[in-house]
Design a protein around this motif. Structure first.
Motif, short mmCIF file in Angstrom:
data_model
loop_
_atom_site.label_atom_id
_atom_site.label_comp_id
_atom_site.label_asym_id
_atom_site.label_seq_id
_atom_site.Cartn_x
_atom_site.Cartn_y
_atom_site.Cartn_z
N VAL A 71 -7.90 -16.35 6.14
CA VAL A 71 -6.99 -15.68 5.41
C VAL A 71 -6.54 -14.38 6.22
N LYS A 72 -5.27 -14.39 6.54
CA LYS A 72 -4.52 -13.30 7.35
C LYS A 72 -4.09 -12.27 6.22
N VAL A 73 -4.65 -10.91 6.36
CA VAL A 73 -4.59 -9.92 5.36
C VAL A 73 -3.96 -8.66 5.89
N LEU A 74 -2.71 -8.48 5.18
CA LEU A 74 -1.91 -7.12 5.86
C LEU A 74 -1.63 -6.14 4.72
N SER A 75 -2.32 -5.02 4.82
CA SER A 75 -1.83 -3.71 3.80
C SER A 75 -0.78 -3.07 4.48
N TYR A 76 0.48 -3.08 3.71
CA TYR A 76 1.64 -2.85 4.29
C TYR A 76 1.99 -1.44 3.52
N SER A 77 2.31 -0.11 4.20
CA SER A 77 2.91 0.89 3.44
C SER A 77 4.09 0.94 3.53
N PRO A 78 5.03 0.65 2.73
CA PRO A 78 6.56 0.36 2.95
C PRO A 78 7.56 1.61 3.00
N GLY A 79 7.06 2.75 2.90
CA GLY A 79 7.69 4.13 3.29
C GLY A 79 8.36 4.37 2.04
N PRO A 80 8.88 5.55 1.78
CA PRO A 80 9.85 6.12 0.60
C PRO A 80 10.98 5.35 0.26
N MET A 81 11.01 4.58 -0.98
CA MET A 81 12.37 3.78 -1.10
C MET A 81 12.78 4.11 -2.33
N HIS A 136 -3.96 -2.06 8.33
CA HIS A 136 -3.01 -1.21 7.34
C HIS A 136 -1.90 -0.70 8.42
N LEU A 137 -0.64 -1.19 8.22
CA LEU A 137 0.41 -0.79 8.78
C LEU A 137 1.54 -0.23 7.95
N ASP A 138 2.11 0.99 8.43
CA ASP A 138 3.23 1.86 7.96
C ASP A 138 4.41 1.43 8.43
N PHE A 139 5.45 1.49 7.44
CA PHE A 139 6.79 1.15 7.89
C PHE A 139 7.31 2.12 9.04
N PHE A 140 6.93 3.37 9.20
CA PHE A 140 7.31 4.30 10.29
C PHE A 140 6.68 4.00 11.70
N GLU A 141 5.54 3.18 11.51
CA GLU A 141 4.51 2.82 12.81
C GLU A 141 5.26 1.63 13.30
N VAL A 142 5.43 0.64 12.82
CA VAL A 142 5.71 -0.70 13.34
C VAL A 142 7.38 -1.02 13.64
N LEU A 145 8.58 -5.91 6.75
CA LEU A 145 7.68 -6.59 6.38
C LEU A 145 7.58 -8.27 6.58
N VAL A 146 8.75 -8.78 6.18
CA VAL A 146 9.03 -10.15 6.58
C VAL A 146 8.84 -10.59 7.87
N LYS A 147 9.56 -9.47 8.91
CA LYS A 147 9.24 -9.71 10.55
C LYS A 147 7.78 -9.54 10.71
N LEU A 148 7.09 -8.75 10.19
CA LEU A 148 5.59 -8.44 10.28
C LEU A 148 4.91 -9.97 9.98
N SER A 151 0.89 -1.18 0.14
CA SER A 151 -0.04 -0.16 0.07
C SER A 151 0.93 1.34 -0.02
N SER A 152 0.29 2.32 0.60
CA SER A 152 1.07 3.44 0.59
C SER A 152 0.24 4.60 1.68
N ALA A 153 1.28 5.54 2.05
CA ALA A 153 0.39 6.85 2.70
C ALA A 153 -0.68 7.32 2.08
N PHE A 154 -0.62 7.17 0.67
CA PHE A 154 -1.59 7.83 -0.14
C PHE A 154 -2.82 7.05 -0.27
N ALA A 155 -3.02 5.81 0.27
CA ALA A 155 -4.19 5.23 0.41
C ALA A 155 -5.15 5.93 1.61
N LEU A 156 -4.55 6.76 2.33
CA LEU A 156 -5.12 7.34 3.41
C LEU A 156 -5.22 8.92 3.17
#
Ligand code: NDP
Length: 255
Positions: free
Chosen positions: A197-207, A249-255, A235-238, A162-167
């Motif tokens: 089904v375990k579902v995760l929306s992951y916002s990966p941060g600016p890369m 919906h989890l963001d790189f900077f919040e986890v 993400l793999v750790k999550l 995902s992205s911060a721009f989903a929000l």
């Protein structure tokens, strides 16, 4: 079958990564192959560029050989019905194998046109954008759900990159923001509907990726960028910890 309560590996998986040829998807393919997949796992690398996928496959096989992960390249355009169907068919060929985890990472995406709202008058162009960035994630996930129905001891995980721009709305980014917001809801519905089904929306941060090069070219705005590996690690750790709420919906900077 392994003990699915022990997630300190990703198990004997079929792991499907879309957009694996470059950027974040490529970093994820490397990360999951660093010993997190149990022997007998299958990795499907999906993107349009056969050459880049083949090169990645060779890189991965140089260190996954002893772990006996089979790597397949699926060079398709996911914005088309044929591309989605071919990916699902490739997964179906692996359905007879004894696997204990289906891991689908919906990562492929494009930035699309960055332009003011009033410029988007061409419905075909808008549909073409949504076809890859929204519809293909739905059709592919649906197809893979059919191939691997819910059975006891089969772990099922779906990641929506995902992205911060989903929000957050951003002027001139109507295509990208709309697609990411739609995907976020799409995968929340999946989480509600399919409790196995375990579902995760992951916002990966600016890369540091080609997408960011395009952002710089189109907007002239330079961001502080992370190496893709850093976000892939998170993400793999999550996924290994597996203690997020399905649909989150989890963001790189919040986890
Ligand atoms: P890149 O542009 O670097 O890579 C995109 C990937 O998608 C490539 O592997 C590309 O492969 C594939 N792809 C594009 N179009 C298609 C298609 N029609 N069919 C199949 N595959 C396709 O993007 P990033 O690595 O930067 O982005 C990865 C994800 O992370 C995206 O979902 C993006 O929205 C998200 N994201 C990225 C951020 C960043 O800063 N980079 C920030 C927040 C979110 P090929 O060209 O070979 O088809």
């Amino acid at each position: 079958m392994s003990d699915i309560t022990n997630h300190r590996t990703l198990g004997r998986s079929i792991c499907i990564i879309t957009g694996a040829s470059k950027g974040f998807g490529r970093a994820l393919a490397h990360k999951v192959s660093e010993g997190w997949l149990k022997p007998g796992s299958v990795l499907l690398l999906v993107a349009r560029s056969q050459t880049l996928l083949q090169e990645l496959k060779e890189e991965l096989q140089s260190f996954t050989e002893e772990q006996q992960t089979v790597v397949h390249c699926v060079a398709v355009d996911l914005s088309t019905r044929e591309g989605v169907n071919e990916t699902v068919s490739m997964a179906r060929q692996e359905a007879g194998n004894e696997i204990d985890h289906v891991l689908l990472i919906n990562n492929a995406a494009t930035l699309g046109e960055i332009s003011n709202f009033a410029s988007f008058t061409n419905i075909e162009e808008v549909n073409s954008y949504l076809s890859l960035n929204v519809s293909s994630a739905l059709a592919l996930t649906a197809g893979i759900l059919q191939v691997f129905p819910c059975v006891p001891l089969l772990r099922w995980s779906v990641v929506n990159v995902s992205s911060a721009f989903a929000l957050q709305p951003l002027p001139s980014w109507v295509l990208y923001c709309t697609a990411k917001a739609a995907r976020k809801m799409m995968f929340r519905v999946l989480a509600e509907e399919q409790p196995h089904v375990k579902v995760l929306s992951y916002s990966p941060g600016p890369m540091e990726t080609d997408m960011q090069k395009e952002i710089l070219r189109l907007t002239g705005v330079k961001h502080h960028l992370l190496p893709c590996q850093e976000s892939a690690d998170k993400l793999v750790k999550l996924l290994l910890d597996d203690d997020f709420i399905s649909g989150a919906h989890l963001d790189f900077f919040e986890v």
